[in-house]
Design a protein around this motif. Structure first.
Motif, mmCIF file in Angstrom:
data_model
loop_
_atom_site.group_PDB
_atom_site.id
_atom_site.type_symbol
_atom_site.label_atom_id
_atom_site.label_comp_id
_atom_site.label_asym_id
_atom_site.label_seq_id
_atom_site.Cartn_x
_atom_site.Cartn_y
_atom_site.Cartn_z
ATOM 1 N N GLU A 55 0.837 -1.193 0.000
ATOM 2 C CA GLU A 55 0.000 0.000 0.000
ATOM 3 C C GLU A 55 0.876 1.249 0.000
ATOM 4 O O GLU A 55 1.808 1.377 0.781
ATOM 5 N N ASP A 95 -6.157 -13.267 -8.822
ATOM 6 C CA ASP A 95 -5.606 -11.956 -8.473
ATOM 7 C C ASP A 95 -6.710 -10.900 -8.497
ATOM 8 O O ASP A 95 -7.580 -10.914 -9.371
ATOM 9 N N PRO A 96 -6.666 -9.958 -7.568
ATOM 10 C CA PRO A 96 -7.698 -8.909 -7.566
ATOM 11 C C PRO A 96 -7.410 -7.849 -8.635
ATOM 12 O O PRO A 96 -6.266 -7.604 -9.000
ATOM 13 N N TRP A 97 -8.441 -7.213 -9.118
ATOM 14 C CA TRP A 97 -8.312 -6.013 -9.936
ATOM 15 C C TRP A 97 -8.255 -4.807 -9.003
ATOM 16 O O TRP A 97 -8.741 -4.853 -7.866
ATOM 17 N N ARG A 98 -7.657 -3.731 -9.488
ATOM 18 C CA ARG A 98 -7.476 -2.571 -8.613
ATOM 19 C C ARG A 98 -7.838 -1.288 -9.352
ATOM 20 O O ARG A 98 -7.412 -1.063 -10.479
ATOM 21 N N ARG A 106 -7.904 2.987 -8.711
ATOM 22 C CA ARG A 106 -7.245 3.950 -7.833
ATOM 23 C C ARG A 106 -7.442 5.359 -8.382
ATOM 24 O O ARG A 106 -7.356 5.583 -9.588
ATOM 25 N N GLY A 161 -14.199 -6.816 -1.763
ATOM 26 C CA GLY A 161 -12.782 -6.529 -1.650
ATOM 27 C C GLY A 161 -12.537 -5.279 -0.824
ATOM 28 O O GLY A 161 -13.439 -4.452 -0.630
ATOM 29 N N GLU A 210 -8.628 3.780 -3.029
ATOM 30 C CA GLU A 210 -8.224 2.589 -3.775
ATOM 31 C C GLU A 210 -9.179 1.438 -3.433
ATOM 32 O O GLU A 210 -9.498 1.209 -2.265
ATOM 33 N N GLN A 212 -9.614 -2.684 -4.215
ATOM 34 C CA GLN A 212 -9.152 -3.951 -4.773
ATOM 35 C C GLN A 212 -10.356 -4.875 -4.905
ATOM 36 O O GLN A 212 -10.899 -5.338 -3.906
ATOM 37 N N ASP A 241 -12.100 -8.081 -5.431
ATOM 38 C CA ASP A 241 -11.840 -9.509 -5.296
ATOM 39 C C ASP A 241 -12.842 -10.285 -6.141
ATOM 40 O O ASP A 241 -14.047 -10.286 -5.879
#
Length: 707
Positions: free
Chosen positions: A69, A176-179, A181, A658, A701, A703, A705
């Protein structure tokens, strides 16, 4: 100004200055210590060793983990390169000129972009074959880590390798998570970014896109930058892997406020000079590139790695040059139009085995690159209207080719001793074909060839499991870039083919210590002696010419310490003391001071970061300090040193889809006036680029899931 004998001293006194920095982490031993931690062996790809951790190599390396982070805008590479000893990354508050980056004083003379250092993005060179590089297309949004290599072994990366900076995108895996921001800040600045990360057992993907839009802290410095990066990894089975990398950056129009004089800095550091408005000084950049990397394991011992890449970079820049100088028939105008097309390949074989029953790793490879440049110059006026493209004044087809062979070997010659040695043979050819021949402006076509063999060697001693002591030596070289060849110091037409490459002999002595409490201490003494140092001759209205300035010496000491303090606190410290001086070759006009400091290089740097983790909350406090910086070769002016404080905090909330994280940061907490960077040898005395005052940032942000 230092005395002529100052640079001849071994910087032993530096340790007294660094002792203060050591005091804080040493106090950690008085605190309750966490259980002993065995650090994972980190292999730094920049060393080109497959099986040897960075801890066991005779080189100064750093790995910056970007997977966690962060509470910054991710808008400038300088944000993530803080706290690396020997490295200076300056945000110029000017996207038209990119980040100013130097390592141990190499690269400090760059008036824009990066030179003297080797840059990579996902294994694909971000430096052109001539040595000129850019950081603008580094995708921080999709990055997993950044590696930095300093010292003699940088020379194994070829021409203009005073250091190596390499950014790596994360490899996508199933689940894997998308993010997403976004950040907002002062001066109309906002960023938005998305990283789509994932895959399955065969294909992994990482697509990242980011946009920065700002009105600029300074007047006439508004800009927008879009960066897109795609990395695809395909597992072909049987120790075979294929990766594809696509990258694009678009900076449609970045305003350039130009530098300020000392008086203008005192009057109003946010102002832009009058000519910036008259000529609407600005730069546009668009770059697209693609690359592929194929890795093939041949059993457990052999490995083959082949990479190929190509791209195009278009640059248009409007300079504040008045019409009068352009009346000279040799003048190339006030608008620069560059189209660079480049391509290359690298093929490398590695073998891991043994010699005399001791581990041995061999690597050998070949590298070839080609850059084709169309350079045109235009007048920056039409009639009485300034700041527009006018008549053609320059038209060249330039080309640079490099052909390199390299090899290295690592051998554990005894239980406590290991040796790393290698060499690289480089051939660099510059060719120019002049397509603008007119009255008073003759045909300036020409060609120049450079070649150099760069040997390096280092030895590591392991007194204990957690301590390494090493020594290394090597030779590197640095040719002029096309931008440095483009304008002759005598004002004549054509390329400055008289410039010679700079050759440096590098020495380093260092230690690495993993503490029982999970900390890591790294220290290094270094010295680099350079012949035919390339220095700025003139720098007027954004146009620079260069010359060889005799010999130079860069020597100093670096220290880095990272230490957990109990369960919730972490401390990171870094300090550098660097003496960078010209040592001979005063120019005919007397502008090079024989014993003067090299401009653009601070003698001292320090950094500290104290971070607290408290469940859903985190907070951090940063302090950075820098000594004064000379602004010209004559040593008649300097930018004063400064110290800055920064603070940040974040809060995380779990959700069904998420975690969501809110973060905030304040830079330059005490609102100190300071010089952010300098324009070396600026002919009008506008050396200074102000650093930003107090600035705030608020970010969110998420994330997502998908499992």
């Amino acid at each position: 100004m230092p005395s002529p004998t100052c640079s001849a001293r071994l910087p032993a006194l530096s340790f007294s200055a660094l002792a203060v920095a050591l005091a804080a982490p040493l106090a950690a031993f008085a605190a309750p210590a966490p259980s002993a931690t065995t650090l994972d062996p980190v292999v730094v790809e920049a060393t080109r060793l497959r099986t040897v951790p960075a801890f066991d190599t005779p080189a100064s390396t750093a790995t910056i983990d970007l997977s966690g982070e962060r509470a910054n805008a991710d808008a400038d590479v300088s944000e993530i390169l803080r706290g690396i000893p020997g490295l200076l990354a300056r945000d110029r508050q000017n996207l038209a000129q990119d980040t100013q980056l130097s390592i141990r004083g190499f690269g400090a003379r760059a008036t824009f972009g990066v030179r003297g250092l080797r840059l990579y993005a996902d294994g694909i060179p971000a430096s052109m074959p001539d040595g000129q590089g850019q950081l603008s297309h580094f995708s921080i949004a999709g990055a997993d880590r950044v590696e930095v290599l300093r010292g003699p072994f940088s020379a194994l990366h070829g021409n203009s390798s005073g250091g190596v900076v390499s950014i790596h995108s994360a490899d996508g895996q199933a689940g894997d998570p998308w993010r997403l921001r976004a950040t907002v800040g002062n001066d109309g600045t906002w960023t938005g970014a998305a990283r789509l990360l994932g895959g399955n057992d065969i294909v992994g993907y990482n697509f990242a896109f980011s946009r920065l839009d700002t009105d600029g802290w300074r007047d006439h410095s508004a800009a927008r930058r879009d960066v897109a990066n795609l990395k695809l990894g395909v597992d072909l089975g049987d120790h075979r892997r294929l990766s594809f990398v696509l990258n694009h950056v678009d900076i449609p129009e970045a305003r350039d406020p130009l530098g300020l004089t000392a008086a203008q800095m005192r009057e109003d550091p946010r102002q832009a000079v009058a000519n910036a408005y008259v000529y609407d000084t600005r730069k546009s950049v668009r770059q697209s590139q693609a690359g592929a990397v194929y890795e093939h394991g041949l059993g457990d011992a052999h490995a083959l790695r082949v990479s190929a890449w190509g791209g195009d970079r278009e640059v248009t820049q409007v300079l504040p040059i008045p019409p009068a100088p352009q009346a000279n028939p040799l003048h190339s105008g006030g608008v620069i139009d560059l189209d660079n097309r480049y391509a290359g390949f690298d093929a490398r074989w590695s073998w891991s085995g043994s010699l005399a029953s001791r581990p041995l790793e061999l690597t050998a490879g070949a590298n070839g690159e080609r850059q084709r440049q169309r350079r045109r110059g235009f007048e920056n006026f039409v009639g009485d209207e300034p700041g527009v493209r006018g008549a053609l004044r320059r038209d060249e087809r330039n080309e640079v080719e490099t052909d390199d062979l390299y090899a290295q070997a690592w051998w554990q010659l005894a239980p406590r001793w290991s040796l790393l040695a290698g060499a690289r043979r480089s051939e660099v050819t510059f060719t120019s074909r002049d397509h603008y021949v007119a009255a008073g402006n003759p045909d300036d076509s020409g060609r120049v060839d450079y070649s150099e063999t760069s040997p390096v060697a280092g030895i590591t001693f392991a007194p204990s499991e957690h301590l390494r002591v090493y020594a290394s030596v090597g030779r590197g070289f640095e040719t002029p870039t096309f931008n440095e060849l483009s304008y002759r110091a005598d004002g004549g037409a054509g390329l400055a083919f008289g410039l010679r490459p700079a050759v440096s002999d590098n020495h380093e002595l260092g230690l690495k210590w993993r503490t029982p409490t999970g900390g890591l201490l790294e220290a290094a003494l270094f010295r680099a002696d350079t012949d035919d140092e390339i220095a700025v001759a003139t720098n007027v209205a954004g146009r620079s010419s260069y010359r060889n300035a005799g010999s130079a010496r860069r020597q100093g000491v670096e220290l880095a310490w990272s230490q957990p303090l109990g369960e919730a606190w972490d401390l990171r410290l870094a300090a550098t003391e660097l003496e960078a001086e010209f040592r001979g070759g005063t120019a005919a006009d007397g502008s090079i001071n024989r014993a003067g400091r090299i401009p653009g290089v601070p003698e001292r740097q320090a950094f500290a970061r104290l971070q607290w983790h408290g469940g859903a909350w985190t907070a951090a406090f940063e302090a950075e300090a820098m000594g004064d910086v000379m602004v010209n070769d004559a040593g008649t002016g300097s930018a004063p040193g400064h110290g800055l404080l920064h603070v940040e905090a974040s809060r995380r909330w779990p959700t069904a889809a998420g975690p969501v994280r809110l973060f905030a940061r304040i830079d330059n907490l005490l609102d100190r006036d300071h010089v952010g960077s300098v324009i070396v040898n600026e002919g009008n005395g506008r050396f200074y680029e102000p650093g930003a005052g107090r600035g705030w940032l608020l970010g969110l942000e998420w994330q997502f899931d998908r499992r």
